[in-house]
Enzyme design. Structure first.
Site, PDB file in Angstrom:
ATOM      1  CD  GLU A 117      -3.168  -0.724   2.156  1.00 53.69           C
ATOM      2  OE1 GLU A 117      -2.939   0.053   3.104  1.00 53.69           O
ATOM      3  OE2 GLU A 117      -4.200  -1.397   2.081  1.00 53.69           O
ATOM      4  CG  HIS A 233      -9.839   8.220   0.944  1.00 56.06           C
ATOM      5  ND1 HIS A 233     -10.210   8.257  -0.376  1.00 56.06           N
ATOM      6  CD2 HIS A 233      -9.021   7.146   1.062  1.00 56.06           C
ATOM      7  CE1 HIS A 233      -9.642   7.237  -1.026  1.00 56.06           C
ATOM      8  NE2 HIS A 233      -8.912   6.559  -0.167  1.00 56.06           N
ATOM      9  NE  ARG A 277      -5.111   8.317   1.176  1.00 53.48           N
ATOM     10  CZ  ARG A 277      -5.445   7.333   2.012  1.00 53.48           C
ATOM     11  NH1 ARG A 277      -5.670   7.585   3.279  1.00 53.48           N
ATOM     12  NH2 ARG A 277      -5.551   6.100   1.596  1.00 53.48           N
ATOM     13  CG  HIS A 342     -10.394   7.526   5.959  1.00 53.77           C
ATOM     14  ND1 HIS A 342     -11.439   6.624   5.916  1.00 53.77           N
ATOM     15  CD2 HIS A 342      -9.254   6.797   5.845  1.00 53.77           C
ATOM     16  CE1 HIS A 342     -10.936   5.397   5.790  1.00 53.77           C
ATOM     17  NE2 HIS A 342      -9.636   5.473   5.755  1.00 53.77           N
ATOM     18  NE  ARG A 377      -5.300   5.788   9.430  1.00 55.50           N
ATOM     19  CZ  ARG A 377      -5.636   4.918   8.482  1.00 55.50           C
ATOM     20  NH1 ARG A 377      -5.114   3.706   8.477  1.00 55.50           N
ATOM     21  NH2 ARG A 377      -6.478   5.244   7.535  1.00 55.50           N
TER      22      ARG A 377
END
Length: 558
Positions: A117, A233, A277, A342, A377
């Site tokens: 990821e 997100h 992101r 998120h 995170r």
């Protein structure tokens, strides 16, 4: 499960039944009587919705050292090294515990299947298709229901902590259950209530995520940390449930377009849709601010048609299925998406034993700030945090629990009120509460969402303060906020659950909104999940935490 009479005393009370609460309850010694409180049923939680997976260095070519490095890099200078080391080093044995409990992770031949990821340097994410959270929580729930020492109390609301004034010790909670408010004693209270995404108009979190644990702990004097850091997100489906459309879709070639069909992301970054992101989130947010009539509810489009159809079928079966349920055919039409809140990096300040600054009070999971996530995170570390830190409660000190329970016996002000329904103007109060509940997430989204700046944050704080005054003036607030420990209330009315839950969650959301807004004003830089238009750079002088106690905000290393 049918309604049950609950004892007024437990060894340990766990509030919240997501991955953190369920696993914590399972790890507590079997000799202890445990009450597990959930305001819904045992399976409705954000963990249940987690699609991605759970990170652990279990491959031969991986190591906890690499996992630590990746986590620190993502955390933008604010991770606590000891907590990150603890997380990464405990991860492999915690995964083994989950496998032993029956969690069916995907396998590649006989080995656990691992995927890569974003921001991980090695494939280390274990998964169960793209519904890992559901697989983990379902397995844990089934185990919990088998345990004789765990009593599950469903559709129950924790309203406040019971603190002994002389010692500052946590002695239990006040609980709304079956039309009554009662006080339940415990040797220890563990908050595992998840995040607070519902404070934002756009969120991937379920309706239960109203920041309850953080608000309840703060009102009792707990120290909170880093509340301004919220992970957004960029591409959540603009339908109820806010299903995440994975970044992999853009990686395979999908385009982000506006209502006119234009690929606008390149206006904000040369990489367009494939920028990091937070950059993509800001591009969408800024574009909607400039073009939409109601930016709090507007969306853009994610067009998968540039990807060959057979590739879509092979890579994204779940996304096809979810979109189909909403009448969207991804092969022939674009998907409505917008950024959404998120994950909340901040929370109740805890150490590696989950202890807070209040004796007898612990916090686990998203509601805690352990220091593992820093300002941002790393993907798939959140489910891991629930398990690694939940396992720590196996070491709880029995002796202490017994002493605390005995202490609390003398500290009861008896009194039982029966509330006559006609004495409270329910209809008018419902209307006022529903209005706050509807408008609050919009103002927080606009001011403390993806892009923040001083003047709009301060306007939002004034509005929240005005709503807090209105809230405090409600007859129901005046009754409930004056309750002393041991004074119970019996509402002689059917269907009171909905009203009481609306009242309690609105109270928590008002507090959480104020805490996030003030923390966002306090940090005059941009870092991780916190972006200030008026301070767009990261400032080395701000490589410190934001600590909050009562109404005091300070910079600190704690």
């Amino acid at each position: 499960m049918s309604d049950i009479d609950i004892p007024n005393q437990f060894d340990v009370l766990v509030v919240g039944a997501g991955a953190a609460g369920l696993y914590t309850a399972l790890c507590l010694p079997a000799s202890l009587q445990v009450g597990l409180i959930t305001k819904e049923t045992v399976s409705l939680s954000a963990s249940d919705w987690a699609q991605g997976g759970i990170a652990a260095a279990v491959a031969p070519e991986d190591s906890p050292k690499l996992h630590i490095e990746d986590t620190l890099k993502a955390g933008a200078g604010l991770c606590d090294l000891a907590a990150v080391k603890f997380l990464a080093e405990q991860a492999p044995s915690c995964i083994q515990s989950l496998v032993n409990l029956g969690v069916a992770f995907d396998r590649h031949e006989s080995n656990l299947a691992l995927t890569l990821e974003a921001a991980h340097s090695r494939p280390r994410v274990l998964h169960a298709a793209d519904t890992t959270g559901r697989e983990v929580t379902t397995t844990l729930k089934n185990q919990v229901l088998r345990r004789q020492n765990i009593k599950v109390i469903q559709q129950a609301l924790a309203l406040s902590l019971w603190i002994e004034p002389q010692t500052g010790q946590c002695l239990g909670i006040s609980l709304f259950y079956q039309g009554k408010i009662t006080w339940v004693r415990a040797g220890a209270v563990i908050l595992a209530t998840g995040g607070g995404g519902q404070v934002f108009a756009q969120t991937t979190n379920p309706e239960v995520s109203t920041g309850d644990g953080v608000a309840i702990a703060w009102r009792a004097g707990a120290i909170l940390r880093d509340l301004e850091f919220v992970q957004f997100h960029p591409t959540a489906l603009s339908k109820p449930g806010r299903f995440l459309i994975s970044e992999a879709v853009r990686g395979e070639g999908a385009h982000l377009v506006d209502d006119t069909g234009r690929r606008f992301a390149f206006d904000y970054h040369p990489s367009g849709e494939l920028a990091p992101r937070d950059v993509v989130s800001r591009a969408i947010f800024s574009h909607l601010q400039n073009t939409a009539s109601d930016p709090a509810t507007a969306h853009v489009w994610l067009d998968m048609r540039p990807i060959p159809p057979e590739k879509i079928r092979h890579r994204f079966p779940n996304i096809i299925a979810v979109c189909q349920r909403w009448g969207i055919d991804v092969f022939n039409q674009p998907i409505p998406v917008s950024p959404a809140a998120h994950y909340w990096m901040g929370g109740i300040l805890t150490d590696v034993t989950n202890s807070t600054n209040i004796p007898g009070l612990y916090a686990v999971g998203e509601t805690a700030s352990t220091g593992v996530h820093g300002a941002n995170r790393l993907a798939s570390n959140s489910l891991l945090e629930c398990i690694v830190f939940g396992a720590q409660m196996a070491n709880v000190d029995h002796e202490k629990l017994i002493i605390q329970k005995q202490k609390s016996v003398n500290f009861i002000k008896n009194g039982n009120f029966a509330v006559n329904p006609s004495a409270i103007d329910w209809e008018n109060q419902q209307r006022q509460l529903a209005e706050i509940r509807q408008n609050l997430p919009r103002i927080v989204w606009q001011s403390a969402g993806i892009c923040r700046e001083k003047s709009s944050l301060e306007t939002a704080i004034s509005q929240i303060k005005s709503w807090q005054k209105d809230f405090a003036a409600l007859p129901l607030s005046q009754l409930l906020l004056s309750l002393q420990p041991g004074q119970s209330v019996n509402f002689q009315q059917p269907k009171i659950e909905k009203e009481l839950r609306l009242w309690a969650e609105t109270r928590n959301l008002l507090d959480v909104a104020e805490l996030i807004l003030k923390s966002a004003v306090f940090r005059t830089e941009s870092r991780g999940g916190h972006y200030r238009l008026d301070y767009p750079q990261t400032d080395p002088n701000w490589q410190v935490h934001t600590l909050v106690k009562n109404q005091e905000w300070v910079m600190g290393n704690g």
